[in-house]
Each structure stands twice: as C-alpha cells, then as structure tokens.
Design a protein around this motif. Structure first.
Motif, PDB file in Angstrom:
ATOM      1  N   PHE A   1      19.569  -8.109  -8.070  1.00 45.29           N
ATOM      2  CA  PHE A   1      20.887  -8.022  -8.697  1.00 45.29           C
ATOM      3  C   PHE A   1      21.718  -6.900  -8.089  1.00 45.29           C
ATOM      4  CE2 PHE A   1      23.522  -5.704 -11.767  1.00 45.29           C
ATOM      5  CZ  PHE A   1      24.540  -6.631 -11.898  1.00 45.29           C
ATOM      6  N   THR A   2      21.112  -5.756  -7.892  1.00 41.81           N
ATOM      7  CA  THR A   2      21.833  -4.609  -7.339  1.00 41.81           C
ATOM      8  C   THR A   2      22.428  -4.949  -5.977  1.00 41.81           C
ATOM      9  OG1 THR A   2      20.303  -3.156  -8.513  1.00 41.81           O
ATOM     10  CG2 THR A   2      21.631  -2.150  -6.791  1.00 41.81           C
ATOM     11  N   ALA A   3      21.658  -5.644  -5.147  1.00 48.66           N
ATOM     12  CA  ALA A   3      22.155  -6.020  -3.814  1.00 48.66           C
ATOM     13  C   ALA A   3      23.363  -6.946  -3.924  1.00 48.66           C
ATOM     14  CB  ALA A   3      21.035  -6.694  -3.020  1.00 48.66           C
ATOM     15  N   LEU A   4      23.287  -7.929  -4.839  1.00 47.89           N
ATOM     16  CA  LEU A   4      24.421  -8.836  -5.060  1.00 47.89           C
ATOM     17  C   LEU A   4      25.629  -8.068  -5.572  1.00 47.89           C
ATOM     18  CD1 LEU A   4      23.118 -12.026  -6.926  1.00 47.89           C
ATOM     19  CD2 LEU A   4      24.378 -11.961  -4.775  1.00 47.89           C
ATOM     20  N   ALA A   5      25.391  -7.196  -6.539  1.00 46.53           N
ATOM     21  CA  ALA A   5      26.484  -6.502  -7.227  1.00 46.53           C
ATOM     22  C   ALA A   5      27.227  -5.566  -6.287  1.00 46.53           C
ATOM     23  CB  ALA A   5      25.929  -5.729  -8.430  1.00 46.53           C
ATOM     24  N   GLU A   6      26.509  -5.017  -5.329  1.00 49.28           N
ATOM     25  CA  GLU A   6      27.149  -4.083  -4.393  1.00 49.28           C
ATOM     26  C   GLU A   6      28.225  -4.753  -3.551  1.00 49.28           C
ATOM     27  OE1 GLU A   6      23.722  -2.523  -2.434  1.00 49.28           O
ATOM     28  OE2 GLU A   6      23.511  -0.843  -3.834  1.00 49.28           O
ATOM     29  N   GLN A   7      28.163  -6.086  -3.473  1.00 47.14           N
ATOM     30  CA  GLN A   7      29.143  -6.821  -2.662  1.00 47.14           C
ATOM     31  C   GLN A   7      30.402  -7.169  -3.446  1.00 47.14           C
ATOM     32  OE1 GLN A   7      28.233  -7.067   0.564  1.00 47.14           O
ATOM     33  NE2 GLN A   7      26.397  -5.999  -0.173  1.00 47.14           N
ATOM     34  N   VAL A   8      30.414  -6.893  -4.752  1.00 50.43           N
ATOM     35  CA  VAL A   8      31.531  -7.342  -5.589  1.00 50.43           C
ATOM     36  C   VAL A   8      32.334  -6.140  -6.103  1.00 50.43           C
ATOM     37  CG1 VAL A   8      32.151  -8.619  -7.685  1.00 50.43           C
ATOM     38  CG2 VAL A   8      30.206  -9.366  -6.289  1.00 50.43           C
ATOM     39  N   PRO A   9      33.591  -6.046  -5.714  1.00 46.74           N
ATOM     40  CA  PRO A   9      34.416  -4.895  -6.109  1.00 46.74           C
ATOM     41  C   PRO A   9      34.433  -4.641  -7.618  1.00 46.74           C
ATOM     42  CG  PRO A   9      35.555  -6.190  -4.444  1.00 46.74           C
ATOM     43  CD  PRO A   9      34.309  -6.957  -4.793  1.00 46.74           C
ATOM     44  N   ALA A  10      34.539  -5.711  -8.412  1.00 49.86           N
ATOM     45  CA  ALA A  10      34.621  -5.535  -9.873  1.00 49.86           C
ATOM     46  C   ALA A  10      33.368  -4.879 -10.430  1.00 49.86           C
ATOM     47  CB  ALA A  10      34.848  -6.885 -10.544  1.00 49.86           C
ATOM     48  N   MET A  11      32.288  -4.890  -9.670  1.00 47.88           N
ATOM     49  CA  MET A  11      31.019  -4.355 -10.165  1.00 47.88           C
ATOM     50  C   MET A  11      30.768  -2.920  -9.687  1.00 47.88           C
ATOM     51  SD  MET A  11      28.720  -5.311 -12.212  1.00 47.88           S
ATOM     52  CE  MET A  11      28.676  -7.095 -12.318  1.00 47.88           C
ATOM     53  N   ARG A  12      31.729  -2.385  -8.910  1.00 54.57           N
ATOM     54  CA  ARG A  12      31.513  -1.051  -8.343  1.00 54.57           C
ATOM     55  C   ARG A  12      31.261   0.009  -9.416  1.00 54.57           C
ATOM     56  NH1 ARG A  12      32.812   2.478  -4.451  1.00 54.57           N
ATOM     57  NH2 ARG A  12      34.188   3.557  -5.906  1.00 54.57           N
ATOM     58  N   GLU A  13      32.182   0.126 -10.348  1.00 51.48           N
ATOM     59  CA  GLU A  13      32.063   1.170 -11.369  1.00 51.48           C
ATOM     60  C   GLU A  13      30.918   0.911 -12.344  1.00 51.48           C
ATOM     61  OE1 GLU A  13      35.661   2.398 -13.266  1.00 51.48           O
ATOM     62  OE2 GLU A  13      36.799   2.290 -11.390  1.00 51.48           O
ATOM     63  N   PRO A  14      30.785  -0.319 -12.846  1.00 49.51           N
ATOM     64  CA  PRO A  14      29.638  -0.575 -13.726  1.00 49.51           C
ATOM     65  C   PRO A  14      28.311  -0.219 -13.067  1.00 49.51           C
ATOM     66  CG  PRO A  14      31.182  -2.389 -13.856  1.00 49.51           C
ATOM     67  CD  PRO A  14      31.685  -1.475 -12.776  1.00 49.51           C
ATOM     68  N   LEU A  15      28.193  -0.548 -11.798  1.00 47.13           N
ATOM     69  CA  LEU A  15      26.944  -0.271 -11.100  1.00 47.13           C
ATOM     70  C   LEU A  15      26.738   1.237 -10.934  1.00 47.13           C
ATOM     71  CD1 LEU A  15      24.764  -2.093 -10.050  1.00 47.13           C
ATOM     72  CD2 LEU A  15      25.802  -1.984  -7.777  1.00 47.13           C
ATOM     73  N   ALA A  16      27.807   1.934 -10.608  1.00 49.09           N
ATOM     74  CA  ALA A  16      27.701   3.395 -10.447  1.00 49.09           C
ATOM     75  C   ALA A  16      27.240   4.044 -11.748  1.00 49.09           C
ATOM     76  CB  ALA A  16      29.043   3.959 -10.006  1.00 49.09           C
TER      77      ALA A  16
END
Length: 325
Positions: free
Chosen positions: A103-118
């Motif tokens: 999931f982390t690898a996928l999410a890193e490619q999506v701008p909308a997920m930048r802050e949630p992931l951080a």
DNA sequence: AGCCAGGTAATCC
DNA sequence: GGATTACATGGC
C-alpha cells in the motif's frame, strides 16, 4: 449493572511481523472513531475489552521494540485455549502480521495521499470487534447522526453489556449474540431508543448465535451477510473491510463520500460509483486502506474521541461508573 | 417546522 | 433493473 473487577492473568508478547512501517498510535487509536467506552487511549497505552467465548477480558496494550505487549485481565478461569484465542484475536484485530509495504508503495505515487501518508504511515486497520460486534456498530451508524449513534451504543452497552475495571481503568464490554438474543424488540425500541433498528438487531443476534466467526471464514461474506435482514451493501462492506480485513473494500456512506470526493476530486460531493471507480483505479487492491488513510487524516487534528491525558483517567472512570449505579 | 443524519427493504414501473 | 418512499429518532 455491577462493576466487574478483572484480575491479571497473562502477558502476551506479540511481535509485529508484517513488512513496512508500523504506527502503533494510529493503529490502536483512530481519530475518526466515535466514543463507545469499549476502549481508552493515552499516548503511551491503550486499554480495550474483548469477549472471547465465555471469557470477558480487559487488555492493556503497549509497544516497544517492534513488539506489542498485551497484559490480559480476566473474570474467571483462564485456560490455554483462551491464550490462543486472544493471541489470534489481537494479531488479527490490529493487523500485526500484515504488510504495509504494498500500500505504501502505491500511495507514494498519488499526490492526494502525500500528507496522509506523511502523518500516518504504518497505520493498520483496527477492528477489535468481531463480526457480530462490527455489524452492530454499522447498524447503529445507518442513516443517523453520530451523536445519536453514540447514544444508542451507550444505551445498548449499559443495559445489556458489562462494566469492568482492570489496570486502573474502567471500560464497557460487549454483550454476546446469545445475551442479546434474550432482549425483546420492544425493549430495544423503548428502553434503548433504537427506533426501526430495534426490528433488525434481533436478526443479527440470532444469526451470530447460530453462526460462529470460525465457520464463516472462507465464505463470500459480503454476500452471506446481506442475507441478514438489516444488512445491506454498506453494512456488509464495513464487515468485510474491518472484521474480514479485506484491504480492497470500503463501505461508502454520505460521510466518507464527501471526504473522499474532496480529497480525490476536489469537489464537495460526488457519485458513489465514480468515487469507488476512482479509488480502485488509484489504489488497485488497496482502495479500502486508502479510504482509511484519507478519512483518518481528515480527523487527525480534530479527533472525535481525543486521546486521554493520564491525569484524566480518574474522571473517565467516574463518568462510566456513574452509569453503573 | 422541516430537513437531514456515517442505509435498507419494499414497492413501484 | 433503476427510481421512489417509509422507516424512528433527535439535533439544528
């Protein structure tokens, strides 16, 4: 209702075996979850109750060295099979053996997920509820406000569940399906203020009295659950995404629909099928996990049920015990 | 007062 | 099938 004191019975060491980062705070405590009295969280520790067969257990959870340490407190005979059941339940409830890397690898490619992931990287789905319990939660969320959901939950747990004390904390505990099966629809309506839900809850209790979680494993649960009257696509999806831990599924409702529309379409609202399609395109196989991250990030700075300050535990206990008189 | 809430089932065509 | 409506209740 009497206050049941639980004694320390065991300490489990549960290593986090899944790949990728692990975020203990947000795995145990979800900023978007409404207050149930079933769990309490400080920055250092969490407390949670479980019904496991005939046992009522109170668990304190802490984390060090990539290991969750679970102190188990119980009300009766603690046997080896209880230890096995609780170990499996805790590992599954918090996804301690699940990988976050994909999931982390996928999410890193999506701008909308930048802050949630951080902010949340390494968070797992949390579902200490079993199928029956999560179905009740989802039922109480149907077509009503969270404020009323909270009231109905409190009524049910106060009238038909348990109140326990262990490790300095007081918490509510669930009723079992068999215990709830003894409650009439009239009581659920008049005393617990469930409205029309009073007619579907007995069907839930009956179904899960007859079908254990074990024998349901392997079924197409999203289909099977919808045979229960009162369970539609939303409730079944909540059960699948939470209790079955299917990372590709999320239950869509008017609440997360608006959150997701804003985060992925920059719109105030959007069509549910468009949201689902977009989420599946962006996060193939992990749309449910992605939705979890977006929703929890939305609430991170204004949690529904905030973390407890350790100095506030006394007041927490008093508030719950006042309902016991 | 009326509308809306973290939906579902029954009933239309 | 898809569209429409009743269903309990409480808050704003």
């Amino acid at each position: 209702m009497t206050l049941l004191h639980l004694d320390h019975a065991d300490t489990l060491q549960l290593p986090v075996t899944g790949d990728g980062p692990f975020n203990i705070l947000h795995t145990l405590w979800k900023p978007s979850h409404y207050a149930t009295g079933l769990e309490a969280h400080t920055r250092e520790s969490s407390w949670r109750t479980f019904r496991v067969g005939d046992l009522t257990a109170g668990v304190r959870l802490r984390y060090e060295d990539r290991t969750v340490i679970a102190d188990i407190h119980t009300d009766g005979d603690y046997k080896p099979h209880h230890r096995e059941q609780l170990t499996a339940r805790l590992i599954a409830s918090y996804g301690l053996d699940e990988d976050a890397a994909a999931f982390t690898a996928l999410a890193e490619q999506v701008p909308a997920m930048r802050e949630p992931l951080a902010a949340l990287a390494g968070m797992r789905q949390s579902c200490p509820e079993d199928y029956f319990e999560i179905a009740v939660i989802a039922l109480l969320l149907q077509n009503t406000t969270v404020s009323r959901t909270t009231t109905m939950t409190r009524n049910l747990l106060t009238h038909h569940g348990k109140l326990v004390h262990f490790d300095g904390i007081t918490l509510r505990a669930w009723f079992t399906p068999a215990e709830l099966a003894a409650v009439t629809a009239a009581t659920l309506k008049e005393k617990d203020r469930l409205g029309y839900r009073a007619n579907s809850l007995p069907a839930f209790a009956a179904f899960f009295t007859d079908h254990t979680s074990d024998e349901l494993a392997g079924e197409d649960l999203v289909e099977v659950f919808q045979e229960i009257k009162g369970v539609g696509p939303y409730t079944a999806a909540v059960m699948a995404s939470h209790a079955s831990r299917d990372p590709s599924v999320f239950g869509i409702d008017v609440w997360n629909r608006k959150i997701l529309a804003r985060r992925i379409f920059d719109a105030a609202d959007a069509d549910p099928t468009a949201i689902t399609r977009r989420m599946n395109d962006l996060f193939p196989g992990h749309a449910g996990t992605a939705a979890l991250y977006l929703v929890e990030h939305e609430y991170l700075n204004a949690p529904v049920a905030p973390l407890l300050d350790p100095a506030g535990i006394g007041a927490w206990n008093q508030a719950l015990e006042a309902t016991a008189a």
